[in-house]
Motif scaffolding. Structure first.
Motif, short mmCIF file in Angstrom:
data_model
loop_
_atom_site.label_atom_id
_atom_site.label_comp_id
_atom_site.label_asym_id
_atom_site.label_seq_id
_atom_site.Cartn_x
_atom_site.Cartn_y
_atom_site.Cartn_z
N ASN A 186 0.84 -1.20 0.00
CA ASN A 186 0.00 0.00 0.00
C ASN A 186 0.87 1.25 0.00
OD1 ASN A 186 -1.33 2.24 1.84
ND2 ASN A 186 -2.98 1.10 0.83
N PRO A 187 0.67 2.17 -0.94
CA PRO A 187 1.53 3.36 -1.01
C PRO A 187 1.58 4.16 0.29
CG PRO A 187 0.31 3.13 -3.06
CD PRO A 187 -0.23 2.09 -2.12
N ALA A 188 0.45 4.25 1.00
CA ALA A 188 0.46 5.00 2.26
C ALA A 188 1.35 4.31 3.29
CB ALA A 188 -0.96 5.13 2.80
N GLY A 189 1.29 2.99 3.32
CA GLY A 189 2.15 2.24 4.23
C GLY A 189 3.61 2.35 3.85
N ILE A 190 3.90 2.35 2.55
CA ILE A 190 5.27 2.52 2.06
C ILE A 190 5.81 3.88 2.49
CG2 ILE A 190 6.66 2.86 -0.02
CD1 ILE A 190 4.91 0.70 -1.35
N ARG A 191 4.98 4.90 2.33
CA ARG A 191 5.41 6.25 2.72
C ARG A 191 5.71 6.33 4.22
NH1 ARG A 191 4.86 11.79 1.27
NH2 ARG A 191 6.29 12.84 2.72
#
Length: 214
Positions: free
Chosen positions: A138-143
């Motif tokens: 998930n991009p939010a988790g990656i960020r």
């Protein structure tokens, strides 16, 4: 394998890292950020900069310890940059594992006893926004995890009195523009690497040009 086998001459610059340092996604090695910064330094000082760039795509901090860290003692560089960590994150190493191995790297570099500003630690870019990021989670988790790793890297750099250079903002400043992201939809393209190099150069201009003075 190293992409630069330049024999030390003038100033010796060692660039430690992974795909972001070797310049994966760039059209050639002259377009990775260490090469651009080295060229700027040569033009600014008239002193040849011998760049050694042993970075390898996919390397974690442990890979750097095993395969790149020996250059510190052998080369005894006058200038060092460190950008490492995204593959620790991708491969599931914990923040504490990252911290521990990063401390090993920083302690080895600190033994050079270089003047202030001559060792720089560079943040992991904000890669959560690139098209291929979703294949890693998930991009939010990656960020969020990238920010956690960057906080560790900043704290460990400051503990050794290394200069911290944050490229988070510049790494997204040209999103959507031609050449910003490479054809693999993951790594930077030439335009983004050049933008990073500009931020890095502005940070190191004074201490690194001072290194060329008698």
């Amino acid at each position: 394998m190293p992409t630069s086998k330049d024999k030390p001459a003038g100033l010796r610059y060692l660039a430690l890292g992974d795909s972001y340092t070797i310049g994966t996604g760039a059209s050639g090695k002259a377009h990775n950020y260490p090469s651009i910064v080295a060229a700027r330094l040569t033009r600014a000082t008239g002193t040849k900069v011998g760049l050694t760039n042993p970075a390898v795509n996919g390397f974690t901090t442990q890979d750097l310890i095993n395969n790149e860290l020996g250059y510190v003692g052998r080369l005894k560089p006058q200038l060092v940059s460190i950008l490492i960590g995204v593959n620790d994150l991708v491969q599931g190493r914990t923040p504490e594992q990252y911290r521990k191995s990063l401390m090993t790297i920083n302690e080895a570099v600190a033994e050079l006893n270089l003047a202030a500003g001559r060792v720089i630690a560079i943040s992991i870019p904000n890669w959560s926004v690139v098209p291929a990021a979703s294949t890693f989670g998930n991009p939010a988790g990656i960020r969020e995890l990238t920010e956690t790793f960057n906080e560790i890297a900043r704290n460990e750099a400051e503990a050794q009195r290394f200069m911290w250079v944050d490229i988070t903002d510049v790494s997204t400043s040209g999103l959507g523009s031609p050449g910003w992201i490479s054809s693999d939809q993951l790594h930077p393209g030439d335009v983004q690497y050049a933008a990073w190099a500009e931020v890095i150069w502005e940070a190191v201009r004074e201490p690194w040009t001072a290194a060329a003075r008698p």
